[in-house]
Motif scaffolding. Structure first.
Motif, mmCIF file in Angstrom:
data_model
loop_
_atom_site.group_PDB
_atom_site.id
_atom_site.type_symbol
_atom_site.label_atom_id
_atom_site.label_comp_id
_atom_site.label_asym_id
_atom_site.label_seq_id
_atom_site.Cartn_x
_atom_site.Cartn_y
_atom_site.Cartn_z
ATOM 1 N N THR A 93 -8.496 -4.367 -0.228
ATOM 2 C CA THR A 93 -8.778 -2.951 0.041
ATOM 3 C C THR A 93 -8.577 -2.614 1.521
ATOM 4 N N TYR A 144 0.832 -1.209 0.000
ATOM 5 C CA TYR A 144 0.000 0.000 0.000
ATOM 6 C C TYR A 144 0.864 1.256 0.000
ATOM 7 N N ARG A 186 1.020 4.034 -2.924
ATOM 8 C CA ARG A 186 0.472 5.364 -2.669
ATOM 9 C C ARG A 186 1.547 6.453 -2.640
ATOM 10 N N ASP A 227 -6.836 0.677 2.562
ATOM 11 C CA ASP A 227 -7.531 1.882 2.094
ATOM 12 C C ASP A 227 -8.485 2.427 3.151
ATOM 13 N N HIS A 228 -8.979 1.555 4.022
ATOM 14 C CA HIS A 228 -9.961 1.988 5.025
ATOM 15 C C HIS A 228 -9.331 2.843 6.121
ATOM 16 N N HIS A 251 -9.635 2.664 -10.195
ATOM 17 C CA HIS A 251 -8.423 3.389 -9.808
ATOM 18 C C HIS A 251 -7.701 3.920 -11.050
ATOM 19 N N THR A 292 -8.702 6.135 1.880
ATOM 20 C CA THR A 292 -8.530 6.236 0.422
ATOM 21 C C THR A 292 -9.393 5.208 -0.304
ATOM 22 N N VAL A 293 -10.523 4.847 0.323
ATOM 23 C CA VAL A 293 -11.432 3.889 -0.295
ATOM 24 C C VAL A 293 -12.179 4.545 -1.455
ATOM 25 N N ALA A 339 -6.998 7.420 -5.240
ATOM 26 C CA ALA A 339 -7.600 6.550 -4.228
ATOM 27 C C ALA A 339 -7.485 5.111 -4.728
ATOM 28 N N GLY A 340 -7.886 4.155 -3.868
ATOM 29 C CA GLY A 340 -7.874 2.754 -4.285
ATOM 30 C C GLY A 340 -6.478 2.209 -4.482
#
Length: 381
Positions: A366, A244, A248, A369-370, A352, A374-375, A359-360
């Motif tokens: 996922t 992640y 990101r 992302d929570h 995405h 960034t969901v 995001a995503g």
């Protein structure tokens, strides 16, 4: 510019198989045969609408296609529908249009609502859409792109998030160019033997029951072979967090517009994937480049944890990386069953690429992302 080619409805109606699939958008005709296998909703959804107007589906429900998705479709444009050709031979095509689809199309003709949605999409912090002319692009597609993108400066960020369905050449040197391409099967071929070796070594070492974890200078606890699955799972979980963060904060960093070299590095690392998301030769990491990240991961764990414990966590993380690369490839080229976990993950990842580039960032799940907010908003495919 030469006038567009005209097709009768009967001609369009003949292209309704997986070997030749055409669709309409109003009077515009598109040959989407090459897109069937990569369509996020599966090829069956397009085949059921072959030789028909897909305007209602583009506007939704179940979801309204993004501006990037509509722009992507323009790459398959082949001509216009000749309305004057309507006759008895075209009747089968008209019969295939369902009354309820016409009703849906009529209900979607609220111009003010569409305009408002487009304005919201353009202003969204997750959307980087803007118009692009593929024939008069900001770069020369006949030359290697690696040395061109840095000159785009402030235009680079928007340009790189306008996906195209065309091959990318990064370098003019054949050796350098070949080194940037990797077939998916090289990932398990290179890394699975290493995973198996380390797993066997860790398990047999722990089975000797001589490994102890020091809590203080006077207190230590034994670590048995039964703890290996837990250490392995910890490594896998740790990799999911690293996955992640890399995606990101490294792959989706916004390079300074004035820095030619950072823009070039960003494009080589990940920008080229967003520009051409279905380039199958660049969907997995070349083992040489991946070995640098793997080596750093190993050294950090080796210095942080006792030898065999660090190796056990490392091998779990390495296995997580291999699964990540395989899932990423599958999300672009696989056809998961509708409603399955992989189907939803594929839809999530495609959004995405085409709509929510900020995001995503989760690939294999996922989960991260929570907590990092960034969901991607849920939108049924």
């Amino acid at each position: 510019m030469s006038p567009p080619r005209l097709f009768s409805e009967a001609e369009v109606a003949r292209h309704c198989t997986e070997d030749s699939c055409w669709v309409l958008l109003g009077t515009r005709v598109y040959d989407v045969t090459g897109f069937l296998s990569t369509h996020p909703g599966g090829e069956a959804l397009i085949l059921r609408r072959a030789a028909r107007d897909v305007g209602p589906e583009m506007e939704g429900p179940p979801h309204r296609h993004s501006l990037n998705a509509r722009r992507w479709m323009e790459q398959y444009y082949v001509g216009e529908l000749e309305r004057s050709s309507r006759g008895e031979e075209a009747q089968p095509l008209r019969e295939r249009r369902k009354p309820e689809e016409k009703t849906q199309a009529a209900e979607k003709e609220n111009t003010a609502e569409k305009q408002e949605e487009e304005e919201q999409e353009e202003c969204s912090p997750f959307s980087l859409c803007s118009s692009v002319d593929l024939e008069k692009d900001l770069v020369d597609w006949g030359k290697p792109l690696a040395w061109q993108v840095g000159h785009l400066r402030e235009r680079y960020d928007a340009w790189v998030h306008q996906p195209v369905d065309r091959p990318i050449r990064l370098f003019g040197n054949p050796f350098l160019e070949a080194s940037t391409k990797t077939s998916w099967y090289w990932v398990p071929v290179v890394w699975l033997p290493i995973i198996l070796y380390f797993s066997w070594q860790c398990y047999t070492t722990l089975a000797q029951e001589t490994t102890r974890l020091a809590l203080t200078s006077d207190l230590s606890i034994p670590v048995y072979k039964y703890s290996f699955p837990l250490l392995f799972a910890m490594g896998w979980f740790l990799w999911s967090f690293i996955e992640y963060c890399i995606h990101r904060f490294v792959f989706h960093m916004k390079p300074p517009a004035h820095n030619y070299y950072l823009i070039t590095i960003h494009f080589l690392l990940h920008g080229q994937h967003h520009k051409s998301p279905f380039d199958g030769s660049r969907l997995v990491f070349p083992p040489g480049l991946a070995s640098v990240v793997v080596g750093v991961f190993y050294l950090v764990l080796h210095k942080t944890l006792p030898d065999v414990l660090g190796q056990a966590v490392f091998v779990g993380g390495l296995c997580g990386y291999v699964v990540y690369d395989m899932i990423h490839y599958y999300l672009h080229y696989g056809s998961p069953k509708r409603g399955s976990y992989m189907y939803n993950l594929k839809a999530y990842h495609v959004k995405h690429h085409f709509k929510h580039q900020r995001a995503g960032f989760g690939i294999t799940s996922t989960f991260w992302d929570h907590p990092f907010n960034t969901v991607i908003p849920h939108e049924r495919f």
